[in-house]
Structure formats: C-alpha cells, structure tokens
Design a protein around this motif. Structure first.
Motif, PDB file in Angstrom:
ATOM      1  N   GLU A   1       0.992  -0.962  -0.109  1.00  0.00           N
ATOM      2  CA  GLU A   1       0.224  -0.415  -0.172  1.00  0.00           C
ATOM      3  C   GLU A   1       1.087   1.102  -0.071  1.00  0.00           C
TER       4      GLU A   1
ATOM      5  N   GLU B   1      -3.004   4.178  -3.361  1.00  0.00           N
ATOM      6  CA  GLU B   1      -3.217   2.879  -3.786  1.00  0.00           C
ATOM      7  C   GLU B   1      -2.783   1.399  -3.458  1.00  0.00           C
TER       8      GLU B   1
ATOM      9  N   LYS C   1      -2.754  10.633  -2.428  1.00  0.00           N
ATOM     10  CA  LYS C   1      -3.118   9.109  -2.574  1.00  0.00           C
ATOM     11  C   LYS C   1      -2.405   8.183  -2.606  1.00  0.00           C
TER      12      LYS C   1
END
Length: 162
Positions: A66, A74, A72
């Motif tokens: 992660e 992802e 942000k």
C-alpha cells in the motif's frame, strides 16, 4: 464429534497461520516504511515527491504494498512465485519472486496512454531497520524517437517505523 470439530478447527487455524508466514531465511518486509528523502532519488526528480509511506504485508504466497504518496493511496497485491519463468526479463506481469535475500515485484501501469513496465528490487539493511528499493521503469512502446531513453533506474531508501 466435538473432538472432531475441534481437530478440524485447529487444522484450519494452523493452515491459515502457516500461509501467513514468510519463507524461512528470507527477510520479512511487513510493516510501515517511510521514505528517507535525503537518500532517495525519487526526491530529486524534476517534480520532487512529498511524503511517501509504504504499508507492506508479506506472506509466503503474496506481497501487498500500500503506497501513500502525496495524499493518494494505492494498494497492489503480487502473488509470490517460488521460481518464476523468465525472471531476468521484465514482462509487465504482476508477480513477485525471490532472488536470494532480494524480494522482487513487478508489473505494468498506464501513464498518459503509455504502458510502463516496472520492477522493484527490495533489499533489507543488515539490521532490518532500512530497506533499499531499486526501481526500473521500461516504456513498453511508443518511443520512436532516435536515442530516446526507454529504461530508467533509481534507488529509494525507506526507514521502518516502530
């Protein structure tokens, strides 16, 4: 009957615990890692990155990364192959595998219509408090200009959060 159910339950729990373990003799990268921007090449880009945090979950069969970068997040999960075919070649397939103490993960992403294959080679420091990640990016197609660089490599250093 009760002993049978307890026995089955114990077997299921044991199997789950075994699959959550990493391979013997291999480093465990599980945990929270913060990029050391003073020693990382990503921080020296034309547009420097902000804070980068990795949360890694590693088992014997998968690697989940992660990435939290500039607000942000992802998450990518890679199946770990014991001995993959074609490991010297970056093929853009999402997978992970061991090369000695290095855990390698690779795949591909699309950036502005261009397919970019990537490979990340994770190496632990001797004390396990640091991780060096060497990233290689390869433009799959689209660069027809003569002399255009289609493969770039850089190293980033991460510190394990306690």
């Amino acid at each position: 009957m009760r002993a049978f159910i307890i026995g089955i339950s114990a077997a299921v729990l044991f199997a789950a615990a075994a699959s959550a373990q990493t391979l013997p003799g291999k480093p465990d990268f599980s945990g929270i890692w913060m990029m050391d921007k003073s020693r990382s090449e990503s921080a020296a880009q034309e547009q420097p990155v902000g804070v980068v945090r990795l949360a890694i979950t590693q088992t014997g069969s998968s690697l989940a990364v992660e990435t939290d970068r500039d607000g942000k997040t992802e998450t990518i999960v890679y199946p770990i192959d014991v001995e993959p075919n074609g490991r010297a070649e970056m093929r853009g397939l999402r997978r992970a595998f061991w090369d000695g103490p290095a855990l390698i993960n690779e795949g591909s992403v699309d950036i502005r219509g261009q397919t970019i294959a990537f490979r990340e080679v994770r190496m632990p420091a001797a004390d396990g408090a640091e991780m060096v990640v060497e990233t290689t990016l390869k433009v799959e197609h689209g660069y027809e200009m003569r002399g255009a660089q289609t493969v770039v490599t850089g190293k980033n250093v991460y510190i394990r959060s306690r």
